[in-house]
Write an enzyme that holds these catalytic residues in place. Structure first.
Site, short mmCIF file in Angstrom:
data_model
loop_
_atom_site.label_atom_id
_atom_site.label_comp_id
_atom_site.label_asym_id
_atom_site.label_seq_id
_atom_site.Cartn_x
_atom_site.Cartn_y
_atom_site.Cartn_z
N GLN A 170 0.95 -0.95 0.08
CA GLN A 170 -0.31 -0.08 -0.04
C GLN A 170 1.02 1.26 -0.12
O GLN A 170 0.55 2.59 -0.37
CB GLN A 170 -0.91 0.19 0.93
CG GLN A 170 -0.48 -0.30 2.54
CD GLN A 170 0.05 -1.51 3.11
OE1 GLN A 170 0.14 -2.53 2.04
NE2 GLN A 170 -0.02 -1.53 4.54
N ASN A 212 10.25 -6.37 2.02
CA ASN A 212 10.08 -8.25 1.98
C ASN A 212 9.25 -8.11 0.19
O ASN A 212 9.17 -7.37 -0.42
CB ASN A 212 9.00 -8.07 3.16
CG ASN A 212 7.30 -7.16 2.79
OD1 ASN A 212 7.01 -6.73 2.31
ND2 ASN A 212 6.94 -7.36 4.40
N GLN A 227 28.87 -10.93 6.98
CA GLN A 227 27.54 -11.44 6.40
C GLN A 227 26.78 -12.29 6.87
O GLN A 227 25.77 -11.95 6.28
CB GLN A 227 27.96 -11.70 5.27
CG GLN A 227 27.67 -11.35 4.19
CD GLN A 227 27.89 -10.66 3.86
OE1 GLN A 227 28.56 -8.88 4.03
NE2 GLN A 227 26.22 -9.81 3.32
N HIS A 267 23.45 -11.35 8.88
CA HIS A 267 22.29 -9.94 7.93
C HIS A 267 20.54 -11.08 8.04
O HIS A 267 19.76 -10.32 9.12
CB HIS A 267 22.43 -9.77 7.11
CG HIS A 267 23.54 -9.26 6.79
ND1 HIS A 267 23.08 -7.09 7.15
CD2 HIS A 267 24.53 -8.64 6.53
CE1 HIS A 267 24.10 -6.65 7.04
NE2 HIS A 267 24.49 -6.62 6.72
N GLU A 281 28.17 -9.74 -4.29
CA GLU A 281 27.85 -8.31 -4.70
C GLU A 281 28.69 -7.45 -3.52
O GLU A 281 29.57 -6.16 -4.11
CB GLU A 281 26.34 -8.17 -2.92
CG GLU A 281 26.14 -7.12 -2.34
CD GLU A 281 25.04 -6.94 -0.97
OE1 GLU A 281 25.55 -8.81 -1.03
OE2 GLU A 281 25.15 -6.25 -0.68
N HIS A 282 30.25 -8.17 -2.60
CA HIS A 282 30.84 -7.76 -2.15
C HIS A 282 32.17 -8.82 -2.57
O HIS A 282 32.02 -9.75 -1.91
CB HIS A 282 30.45 -7.47 -0.12
CG HIS A 282 29.94 -7.37 0.06
ND1 HIS A 282 27.78 -7.85 0.19
CD2 HIS A 282 29.09 -5.46 0.41
CE1 HIS A 282 27.50 -6.57 0.44
NE2 HIS A 282 28.21 -6.35 0.68
N ASP A 341 29.61 -0.74 4.82
CA ASP A 341 28.31 -1.09 4.88
C ASP A 341 28.18 0.43 6.01
O ASP A 341 26.67 0.56 5.50
CB ASP A 341 28.34 -2.03 6.12
CG ASP A 341 28.17 -2.82 5.64
OD1 ASP A 341 27.79 -2.97 3.90
OD2 ASP A 341 28.26 -4.14 6.55
#
Lengths: 429, 429
Positions: A191, A214, A259, A262, A327-328, A361
């Site tokens: 929404q 999400n 990592q 997370h 990604e890293h 980060d």
């Protein structure tokens, strides 16, 4: 225990392909529900937002209002401790300084035919920033998403953040203030994305929506794409560390666990040319897990998705790294620059033994919104470029138009587009 | 007759909103069919391509082979007339020259804390180019899609083009040769997109897929997005011309019709401050339509989607232009630069009375793949940037790590990420 791959084994290629193919996300099919929610927000506007927020966040917006007021943000900023506020400010300043170097330059020139060409960059008029509620509400992510927009010159940055049971996160509000966010609304889910894309009585629509969320948020972003721009759809985070035995195994273990903590779907991979070092890192991981507050999450990630790849020589690493396209990427080796020069696919690289990914980060200055799930093969981290667009420029005078007219008309005719040709020839005398 | 809007009428805002909201495409829901085709190509590879090509293109690939050979391309190049070949070569050279200016520069620097930061750009390893068959097979589009990849340094450019009943378009093959396309396959539709994304026995997968196509191709691109990168999903073409009465009405009519002849869903809009000029353009359109080979298409487009907006003053134009956010914007006014400075949303601008948009379609040098359907509010035309990706760089030494450590650890703790903090503190002595 993470899985162990050995490049000297016959099964290595098959094992490595299996690692690449590992699914770390079960994508819930929420498309139909999200489609309904978006249609409802388009039809009923604020009233729909009130209903969904009551249902999902147990919050009555008729009491609180949709917007979080400047006074509430003032109070949040005052409530957090001075060290954290200083750290957020330092992060904001460093992110702004680095991203300031990404602002693309305009181009304008006349070529040998007398035609003027160019490119002009302008900021998008407005941007919407989605910020998740609950445990994944990271103030650092607010900075990473909003500061590039601010640097790009976006005039209006509207933020949405769900506040389940009315609980707001003062760190998130402080980061929003520091990052120049101009409006904040206490809504979330599909929404909130719909409200940013289509507008309601209270919320004006934006041109671009960024930020993590999400499955419902991700599906909503995909569905409104085209009406507005969106950033990438982020998957679970991942790191690939290339390390030789000149490292302290405990340092590398700490990086892999940073990592892994997370979430359960995060992935940590080590590539090393020493199986003794691999054993030592594995032991250090087990040891450090014992004292980790988020031990349960980190253990699950390391057990289910962690991997240690032992190669004959670090010369073999670049080809593997490019296939993972992490990604890293941490290069904790004697010659990190030399190794980096042989690698092309990585969202962000951390060079040398003294650059833990955590610096990136928070306070390094580069962006921590980076391509996941092998998409570093074709995409880049969030930057100022995500908040600007380019208009290409052409300008002919009668002479340069004449110079190009023959070729233009020939191609128009070859493509059977007669009116195209006429728009040129009609201007020739 | 196009619709006429008058800014002095009370109904203007409502009329303008209705114009903006006009749907010019009925998007067929082909998602389910496309999902099946993609799954089939993933499961059966070349065999699936053979079956679909027999079914949809009435072509037996076991006789012709999947690939179009270098000899076939040689023959195509030799078969087209010298003028057209020269025009394509000029276009290729001009596109390459302009796009060469778009190659982004790397950045590397040490800031005052001693931290090294940077950005490094590299080309995607491979790109796939979808080229439609039949009437929409434009050699100019082959150049516009492939040359930026070539300039970016993409090593492998694979093209797919359906050849219904085995008929190939020699202009398309010539353009492919000129643009450095390294492989060409005679397949189309969702099956071709699937082959590029996932690979088959014969076709290696690519990292990024670009190029226009029908509803099946567009749906397939959306579905494989994430596995590979894709360019924008293009809608019907459009132009907005801002013109004062200093123009020859016939020139402006020709420009509006050049857009309208593309297809029935194309849109041509004129904004002018003179209703006499508007009448004259309308008359010239009617007149020119009579001698247009694609009269039927252009008439339908002009009748169904054409619009003339008469404003009090050209001062009113920029706000309207920004709301339309046109793919193509022609500013045929006395002071085009001054007007352009007040406008932000446009894919490409054509400045002055002597720059028909057709020049940009073919030989101007700028790209003709541009954001449609108001997406110029948040996106840009195709460029070298679509074929490169950026790796961000961080490098600390012990001293600079120490300098940033306090803030990094404070933020990690504030976010509840203890292992993040530890990866920093463990490196401090």
């Amino acid at each position: 225990m993470a899985i162990r791959l050995d490049s000297r084994k016959d099964s290595f290629e098959a094992d490595f392909q299996a690692l690449l193919a590992t699914k770390r996300e079960t994508s819930e099919d929420v498309d139909a529900v999200v489609r309904e929610i978006i249609a409802d927000v388009r039809a009923r506007g604020d009233a729909a937002l009130y209903d969904y927020t009551k249902k999902f966040d147990r919050l009555d917006l008729t009491e609180t209002g949709l917007a979080i007021s400047a006074e509430e943000v003032d109070a949040a900023v005052a409530s957090i401790d001075a060290d954290t506020r200083a750290a957020l400010t330092l992060a904001r300043d460093r992110i702004a300084a680095h991203h300031g170097r990404q602002v693309p330059g305009d181009d304008r020139y006349k070529d040998s035919t007398g035609v003027e060409l160019g490119s002009r960059w302008t900021a998008v008029e407005s941007a919407g920033l989605y910020v998740p509620g609950g445990t994944a509400a990271y103030p650092s992510s607010v900075l990473m998403n909003a500061v590039p927009a601010l640097v790009a010159g976006v005039k209006r940055i509207a933020m949405v953040v769900p506040t389940p049971d009315g609980v707001v996160n003062p760190l998130v509000l402080t980061a929003a203030r520091l990052a120049g966010v101009s409006e904040i609304y206490r809504i979330g889910g599909a929404q909130a994305v719909a409200a940013l894309a289509y507008g309601t009585e209270t919320i004006k629509p934006v041109a671009k929506i960024v930020g993590p969320g999400n499955a419902f948020v991700a599906a909503a972003k995909r569905q409104v794409f085209g009406t507005v721009g969106i950033d990438m759809i982020a998957g679970p985070s991942e790191i690939l560390v290339v390390a030789d035995d000149g490292n302290d195994p405990a340092w590398i273990a700490a990086d892999l666990l940073a990592q892994a903590e997370h979430d359960r779907s995060a992935q940590s991979i080590l590539i090393t040319d020493s199986s003794d070092f691999a054993d030592a890192v594995e032991a250090a991981v087990a040891d450090q897990l014992k004292t980790l507050p988020r031990e349960e999450i980190a253990s699950a990630s390391w057990r289910d998705f962690g991997a240690i790849i032992v190669v004959d020589s670090l010369e073999d690493a670049p080809a593997l790294v490019d296939r993972v396209a992490p990604e890293h990427l941490e290069l904790a080796v004697a010659d990190p620059e030399g190794l980096f020069a042989k690698i092309t696919n990585a969202g962000a690289v951390f060079l040398g033994r003294h650059t833990p990914e955590t610096i990136g980060d928070y306070v390094g200055g580069s962006n921590h919104v980076l391509p996941t799930a092998r998409s570093a093969r074709f995409s880049s981290g969030l930057s100022v470029l995500d908040f600007v667009k380019r208009t290409s420029i052409l300008k002919c005078d009668p002479a340069s138009l004449k110079t190009l007219s023959g070729a233009a008309v020939a191609l128009a005719e070859a493509e059977g587009l007669h009116a195209h040709g006429r728009s040129v020839t009609i201007r020739l005398n």
